[in-house]
Scaffold this motif. Structure first.
Motif, PDB file in Angstrom:
ATOM      1  N   VAL A 142      30.608 -31.643  38.597  1.00  0.00           N
ATOM      2  CA  VAL A 142      29.632 -30.573  38.342  1.00  0.00           C
ATOM      3  C   VAL A 142      28.208 -31.069  38.565  1.00  0.00           C
ATOM      4  O   VAL A 142      27.261 -30.543  37.978  1.00  0.00           O
ATOM      5  CB  VAL A 142      29.792 -30.013  36.908  1.00  0.00           C
ATOM      6  N   GLY A 143      28.067 -32.084  39.417  1.00  0.00           N
ATOM      7  CA  GLY A 143      26.730 -32.570  39.745  1.00  0.00           C
ATOM      8  C   GLY A 143      26.006 -33.190  38.578  1.00  0.00           C
ATOM      9  O   GLY A 143      24.786 -33.083  38.478  1.00  0.00           O
ATOM     10  N   PHE A 144      26.780 -33.843  37.688  1.00  0.00           N
ATOM     11  CA  PHE A 144      26.228 -34.512  36.509  1.00  0.00           C
ATOM     12  C   PHE A 144      25.418 -33.554  35.636  1.00  0.00           C
ATOM     13  O   PHE A 144      24.415 -33.936  35.027  1.00  0.00           O
ATOM     14  CB  PHE A 144      25.374 -35.721  36.923  1.00  0.00           C
ATOM     15  N   HIS A 145      25.854 -32.306  35.607  1.00  0.00           N
ATOM     16  CA  HIS A 145      25.337 -31.285  34.682  1.00  0.00           C
ATOM     17  C   HIS A 145      23.844 -31.012  34.877  1.00  0.00           C
ATOM     18  O   HIS A 145      23.169 -30.557  33.946  1.00  0.00           O
ATOM     19  CB  HIS A 145      25.588 -31.702  33.224  1.00  0.00           C
ATOM     20  N   LEU A 146      23.327 -31.260  36.067  1.00  0.00           N
ATOM     21  CA  LEU A 146      21.904 -31.041  36.286  1.00  0.00           C
ATOM     22  C   LEU A 146      21.547 -29.563  36.170  1.00  0.00           C
ATOM     23  O   LEU A 146      20.474 -29.214  35.658  1.00  0.00           O
ATOM     24  CB  LEU A 146      21.494 -31.578  37.656  1.00  0.00           C
ATOM     25  N   ASP A 147      22.450 -28.690  36.621  1.00  0.00           N
ATOM     26  CA  ASP A 147      22.195 -27.256  36.467  1.00  0.00           C
ATOM     27  C   ASP A 147      22.134 -26.865  34.991  1.00  0.00           C
ATOM     28  O   ASP A 147      21.316 -26.028  34.592  1.00  0.00           O
ATOM     29  CB  ASP A 147      23.280 -26.440  37.172  1.00  0.00           C
ATOM     30  N   ALA A 148      23.004 -27.480  34.186  1.00  0.00           N
ATOM     31  CA  ALA A 148      22.975 -27.194  32.749  1.00  0.00           C
ATOM     32  C   ALA A 148      21.677 -27.696  32.114  1.00  0.00           C
ATOM     33  O   ALA A 148      21.117 -27.055  31.216  1.00  0.00           O
ATOM     34  CB  ALA A 148      24.182 -27.837  32.066  1.00  0.00           C
ATOM     35  N   VAL A 149      21.207 -28.852  32.584  1.00  0.00           N
ATOM     36  CA  VAL A 149      19.939 -29.380  32.072  1.00  0.00           C
ATOM     37  C   VAL A 149      18.799 -28.432  32.420  1.00  0.00           C
ATOM     38  O   VAL A 149      17.942 -28.121  31.573  1.00  0.00           O
ATOM     39  CB  VAL A 149      19.675 -30.787  32.651  1.00  0.00           C
ATOM     40  N   TYR A 150      18.780 -27.960  33.668  1.00  0.00           N
ATOM     41  CA  TYR A 150      17.735 -27.015  34.071  1.00  0.00           C
ATOM     42  C   TYR A 150      17.832 -25.720  33.267  1.00  0.00           C
ATOM     43  O   TYR A 150      16.809 -25.131  32.897  1.00  0.00           O
ATOM     44  CB  TYR A 150      17.856 -26.705  35.557  1.00  0.00           C
ATOM     45  N   ALA A 151      19.062 -25.290  33.018  1.00  0.00           N
ATOM     46  CA  ALA A 151      19.231 -24.072  32.229  1.00  0.00           C
ATOM     47  C   ALA A 151      18.678 -24.250  30.823  1.00  0.00           C
ATOM     48  O   ALA A 151      18.034 -23.348  30.265  1.00  0.00           O
ATOM     49  CB  ALA A 151      20.703 -23.681  32.183  1.00  0.00           C
ATOM     50  N   ALA A 152      18.914 -25.436  30.235  1.00  0.00           N
ATOM     51  CA  ALA A 152      18.437 -25.684  28.876  1.00  0.00           C
ATOM     52  C   ALA A 152      16.925 -25.866  28.817  1.00  0.00           C
ATOM     53  O   ALA A 152      16.261 -25.406  27.883  1.00  0.00           O
ATOM     54  CB  ALA A 152      19.134 -26.914  28.294  1.00  0.00           C
ATOM     55  N   LEU A 153      16.363 -26.540  29.827  1.00  0.00           N
ATOM     56  CA  LEU A 153      14.939 -26.861  29.788  1.00  0.00           C
ATOM     57  C   LEU A 153      14.053 -25.736  30.298  1.00  0.00           C
ATOM     58  O   LEU A 153      12.919 -25.578  29.834  1.00  0.00           O
ATOM     59  CB  LEU A 153      14.670 -28.132  30.602  1.00  0.00           C
ATOM     60  N   PHE A 154      14.557 -24.965  31.249  1.00  0.00           N
ATOM     61  CA  PHE A 154      13.691 -23.980  31.904  1.00  0.00           C
ATOM     62  C   PHE A 154      14.216 -22.553  31.798  1.00  0.00           C
ATOM     63  O   PHE A 154      13.488 -21.643  31.401  1.00  0.00           O
ATOM     64  CB  PHE A 154      13.503 -24.351  33.375  1.00  0.00           C
ATOM     65  N   VAL A 155      15.488 -22.351  32.151  1.00  0.00           N
ATOM     66  CA  VAL A 155      15.998 -20.986  32.244  1.00  0.00           C
ATOM     67  C   VAL A 155      16.041 -20.324  30.875  1.00  0.00           C
ATOM     68  O   VAL A 155      15.523 -19.210  30.688  1.00  0.00           O
ATOM     69  CB  VAL A 155      17.392 -20.976  32.899  1.00  0.00           C
ATOM     70  N   ARG A 156      16.652 -20.995  29.901  1.00  0.00           N
ATOM     71  CA  ARG A 156      16.772 -20.381  28.579  1.00  0.00           C
ATOM     72  C   ARG A 156      15.423 -20.184  27.887  1.00  0.00           C
ATOM     73  O   ARG A 156      15.197 -19.128  27.272  1.00  0.00           O
ATOM     74  CB  ARG A 156      17.698 -21.228  27.716  1.00  0.00           C
ATOM     75  N   PRO A 157      14.498 -21.160  27.940  1.00  0.00           N
ATOM     76  CA  PRO A 157      13.173 -20.871  27.354  1.00  0.00           C
ATOM     77  C   PRO A 157      12.471 -19.693  28.014  1.00  0.00           C
ATOM     78  O   PRO A 157      11.822 -18.892  27.329  1.00  0.00           O
ATOM     79  CB  PRO A 157      12.409 -22.183  27.582  1.00  0.00           C
ATOM     80  N   VAL A 158      12.596 -19.583  29.331  1.00  0.00           N
ATOM     81  CA  VAL A 158      11.970 -18.443  30.015  1.00  0.00           C
ATOM     82  C   VAL A 158      12.638 -17.136  29.584  1.00  0.00           C
ATOM     83  O   VAL A 158      11.972 -16.125  29.336  1.00  0.00           O
ATOM     84  CB  VAL A 158      12.051 -18.624  31.537  1.00  0.00           C
ATOM     85  N   GLN A 159      13.966 -17.152  29.488  1.00  0.00           N
ATOM     86  CA  GLN A 159      14.663 -15.951  29.039  1.00  0.00           C
ATOM     87  C   GLN A 159      14.297 -15.606  27.600  1.00  0.00           C
ATOM     88  O   GLN A 159      14.130 -14.422  27.258  1.00  0.00           O
ATOM     89  CB  GLN A 159      16.173 -16.158  29.162  1.00  0.00           C
ATOM     90  N   ALA A 160      14.163 -16.639  26.760  1.00  0.00           N
ATOM     91  CA  ALA A 160      13.761 -16.378  25.370  1.00  0.00           C
ATOM     92  C   ALA A 160      12.349 -15.803  25.316  1.00  0.00           C
ATOM     93  O   ALA A 160      12.068 -14.874  24.548  1.00  0.00           O
ATOM     94  CB  ALA A 160      13.844 -17.673  24.561  1.00  0.00           C
ATOM     95  N   GLY A 161      11.454 -16.355  26.111  1.00  0.00           N
ATOM     96  CA  GLY A 161      10.105 -15.810  26.167  1.00  0.00           C
ATOM     97  C   GLY A 161      10.090 -14.372  26.659  1.00  0.00           C
ATOM     98  O   GLY A 161       9.342 -13.527  26.137  1.00  0.00           O
ATOM     99  N   ALA A 162      10.929 -14.084  27.653  1.00  0.00           N
ATOM    100  CA  ALA A 162      11.008 -12.711  28.159  1.00  0.00           C
ATOM    101  C   ALA A 162      11.551 -11.768  27.090  1.00  0.00           C
ATOM    102  O   ALA A 162      11.082 -10.632  26.955  1.00  0.00           O
ATOM    103  CB  ALA A 162      11.892 -12.674  29.404  1.00  0.00           C
ATOM    104  N   SER A 163      12.535 -12.245  26.327  1.00  0.00           N
ATOM    105  CA  SER A 163      13.073 -11.415  25.248  1.00  0.00           C
ATOM    106  C   SER A 163      12.022 -11.148  24.176  1.00  0.00           C
ATOM    107  O   SER A 163      11.930 -10.036  23.638  1.00  0.00           O
ATOM    108  CB  SER A 163      14.298 -12.099  24.623  1.00  0.00           C
ATOM    109  N   LEU A 164      11.207 -12.180  23.868  1.00  0.00           N
ATOM    110  CA  LEU A 164      10.146 -11.997  22.876  1.00  0.00           C
ATOM    111  C   LEU A 164       9.112 -10.982  23.367  1.00  0.00           C
ATOM    112  O   LEU A 164       8.676 -10.100  22.612  1.00  0.00           O
ATOM    113  CB  LEU A 164       9.472 -13.335  22.588  1.00  0.00           C
ATOM    114  N   VAL A 165       8.739 -11.100  24.630  1.00  0.00           N
ATOM    115  CA  VAL A 165       7.768 -10.152  25.190  1.00  0.00           C
ATOM    116  C   VAL A 165       8.332  -8.735  25.165  1.00  0.00           C
ATOM    117  O   VAL A 165       7.628  -7.769  24.841  1.00  0.00           O
ATOM    118  CB  VAL A 165       7.384 -10.576  26.618  1.00  0.00           C
TER     119      VAL A 165
END
Length: 664
Positions: A582-605
């Protein structure tokens, strides 16, 4: 015609072919295939003529100012040196092969006209990047390739995988393009021009301010476009597109653009030793990580995708030690055998009848059914593994030789640490490359999976292209390593004794280890009947895993294909295989560091907008509405009511006056 006119026609002809193909795709479908094949063939001939005129001598230049900007001018310019002349031949050659191959591979595809037109536009954009003498014009080709990749990777848009892959490729590459654009403007500001020759002149005269910052900004775009760590994750997913598109992207366009850009502007990066060290580390991590990931993949196209990432790492490694000749030599060599690998994989997929059956663990009996793909892919895999005398040996050894030279402190502007980093990573990757190449060959052509239905002989256009590409995969390196230095910087590309022995020895070790592991796993798998689960999983922890023991899985058409449990990667990688797959979970790391915070911020807005802002707006409108309703109730239209209210008001007013007077 003058040489500059011929050079201008090289990118122009595929562009005109793309425009004509889009216009005539529905009204005159009989012209689609000629319009797809003839322009890149003509561009190939013209590129060869331009290269013959250039001859490795002084660069061919021409400039016309497009528009006065008031400060830094933007020019339509050509800058064709030995690098550009040879890379243009590669681009046109691979594009012509892909277009010819596609006439058979996609002969029944209803969207073939738009596909062929986009491939031609893709080719034109890459040729524009190669020949451009102005950074803004180069940027135009750079971005056109990005949008073409979005449409081509998403060609099978009915599938969610293709839609997600096209969007991911577009967004990840754009993530790198933003700092890349800033770096280009910084270069032009320092040089007073976007013209490449003036930029290089400014660097040579020491007028480049903050070279480390500029170089790192540019490297972000290069990492995205050439799929280097950490922006490489889009390339394996891009395999959801048609296989000929993968061949074009991986062999001659898109990912090659970043390497070519650094080679063209290498003095900019050499102005900062820190940037060269960052480039070396990026190349080393990319090489080793992609080799491990390739060894764990089951899908044949994903193996080749990670292989491309690793080979691009070799090229960026050569650039990190200051040898752009070795980098472009490997770019040319890799273009031939990687195009052959993908197009041979396309024959395998075509023989199975569907793009979904690319899993090597499900392959069986393909050697006899598709002999052309078998023999040509064998040649390409030997070139990939850098086994002499195949072309990959000479180009890869030129990279390792350059790294050894830099490690000894023999390269100006390059820290010795960069040389050691590239050399060690390159040798480790040589072992890994041979290992996954051997594994691919064993599983694809000697696998134990259930046999897929035979869909008959492949179209002649597909098999002929394989043999055409097999020639440079076999002979290019041996013929070119003596003559290419005259086209480049004059540095020798002859393999050195030490790195040749180490690199070839490690490649042989990697191949033998994989073959031995395959024999071991084959013997153990023979004890387990297809469709069964092992009674004693602890017998061989490297082989027997619950999800790996010949589990029948449904495939398209209602046919069950049994995966091959004799996969040497289980023994070679052990517990690491799960993570490498799975590419050493780099996609999961990006999801945790960038995607989910952005989605959380969008949900807050969204919450603030709906529950706070919208509530305030609705409340501000509700109060006048209530007051209006109250006033409206008083307006009955009855005169008696109005007189009664008037009298009542008069009485109340009189009483109030009396009370006030009495109180006074």
């Amino acid at each position: 015609m003058t040489t500059t006119t011929l050079a201008a026609l090289v990118p122009l002809l595929p562009f005109l072919g793309a425009a004509a193909g889009l216009l005539l795709g529905r009204t005159a479908p009989g012209f689609v295939r000629p319009l797809a094949v003839l322009p890149p063939l003509a561009s190939l001939v013209l590129a060869a003529i331009v290269a013959a005129h250039q001859g490795g001598g002084p660069a061919i230049t021409a400039h016309i100012e497009l528009t006065p900007t008031g400060s830094v001018p933007i020019e339509l310019g050509l800058y064709i040196d030995g690098f550009a002349a040879l890379v243009a031949i590669l681009v046109a050659f691979v594009a012509a092969c892909v277009q010819i191959y596609s006439t058979g591979y996609l002969r029944d595809d209803p969207r073939y006209p738009s596909y062929a037109a986009l491939v031609s536009l893709f080719t034109s954009a890459m040729l524009l990047v190669v020949y451009s003498g102005d950074l803004i014009v180069l940027l135009v080709g750079w971005e056109v390739m990005g949008i073409c990749s979005y449409f081509l990777v998403g060609h099978y848009w009915e599938t969610p995988e293709a839609r997600a892959a096209s969007l991911k490729a577009f967004l990840v590459t754009k993530l790198g393009d933003v700092p890349f654009l800033i770096g280009l403007f910084a270069l032009a500001t320092n040089a007073g021009s976007f013209r490449i020759t003036r930029v290089l002149g400014a660097v040579a005269s020491g007028n480049l301010h903050h070279p480390t910052v500029v170089a790192l900004l540019l490297l972000a775009g290069v990492a995205g476009k050439s799929a280097q760590f950490p922006l490489h994750t889009w390339l394996p997913d891009a395999m959801a597109g048609p296989t000929p598109v993968s061949a074009l992207i991986h062999a001659a366009t898109m990912v090659a653009a970043g390497v070519y850009f650094v080679a063209r502007l290498l003095p900019v990066f050499e102005a900062s030793q820190a940037a060269m060290l960052v480039l070396a580390v990026m190349a080393a991590v990319t090489m080793a990580g992609s080799g491990l990931a390739a060894l764990a993949q089951d899908d044949i196209k994903r193996v080749l995708a990670y292989s491309t990432i690793g080979q691009l790492g070799y090229m960026t490694g050569a650039l990190a030690v200051g040898d752009r000749g070795a980098a472009v030599f490997h770019l040319l060599s890799h273009g031939a055998f990687k195009a052959l690998l993908f197009l041979a994989a396309g024959v395998i997929i075509h023989a199975a009848g569907t793009n979904s059956l690319a899993a090597m663990s499900r392959m069986h009996g393909l050697r006899d059914r598709i002999p052309d793909a078998y023999w040509t892919m064998t040649v390409a895999l030997l070139a990939l593994a850098a086994i002499p005398p195949f072309s990959g040996f000479f180009s890869k050894e030129s990279v390792l030789g350059a790294a050894e030279h830099a490690a000894d402190g023999g390269t100006l502007h390059v820290p010795g640490a960069a040389g050691w980093i590239v050399l060690v990573a390159g040798l480790v990757t040589a072992l890994l490359t041979a290992a996954y190449a051997t594994r691919l060959w064993l599983l694809a052509f000697r696998g134990r999976g259930a046999e897929a239905p035979d869909h008959g002989r492949q179209p002649l256009t597909m098999t002929v292209v394989l043999w055409v590409l097999a020639v440079p995969s076999l002979a290019f390196g041996g013929l070119a390593y003596r003559s290419l230095p005259g086209w480049f910087d004059g540095r020798a590309l002859t393999p050195t004794l030490l790195t040749s022995i180490l690199g070839t020895g490690l490649a042989v070790v990697g191949g033998l280890l994989t073959y031995g592991a395959w024999q071991r796993t084959t013997q153990l798998a023979a004890r387990v009947p297809l469709g069964a689960v092992a009674a004693h999983p602890e017998e061989d922890a490297g082989l027997v895993e619950a999800e790996a023991i010949a589990t029948h899985e449904p495939a398209y058409g209602g046919i069950a294909y049994a995966p091959d449990p004799a996969d040497p990667a289980r023994l070679l990688l052990g517990p690491l295989r799960r993570h490498a797959a799975v590419g050493f979970h780099l996609d999961a790391v990006y999801a945790a560091l960038f995607v989910r915070p952005v989605q959380a911020g969008a949900s807050l807005v969204r919450f603030l907008d709906r529950e706070v802002v919208e509530t305030y707006v609705q409340g501000a409108a509700a109060l006048p509405r209530l007051l209006g309703a109250a006033v409206r109730r008083a307006q009955t239209g009855n005169v008696q009511t109005y007189v009664s209210a008037l009298l009542a008001g008069t009485v109340v007013l009189a009483v109030a006056v009396v009370l006030v007077a009495t109180g006074a």
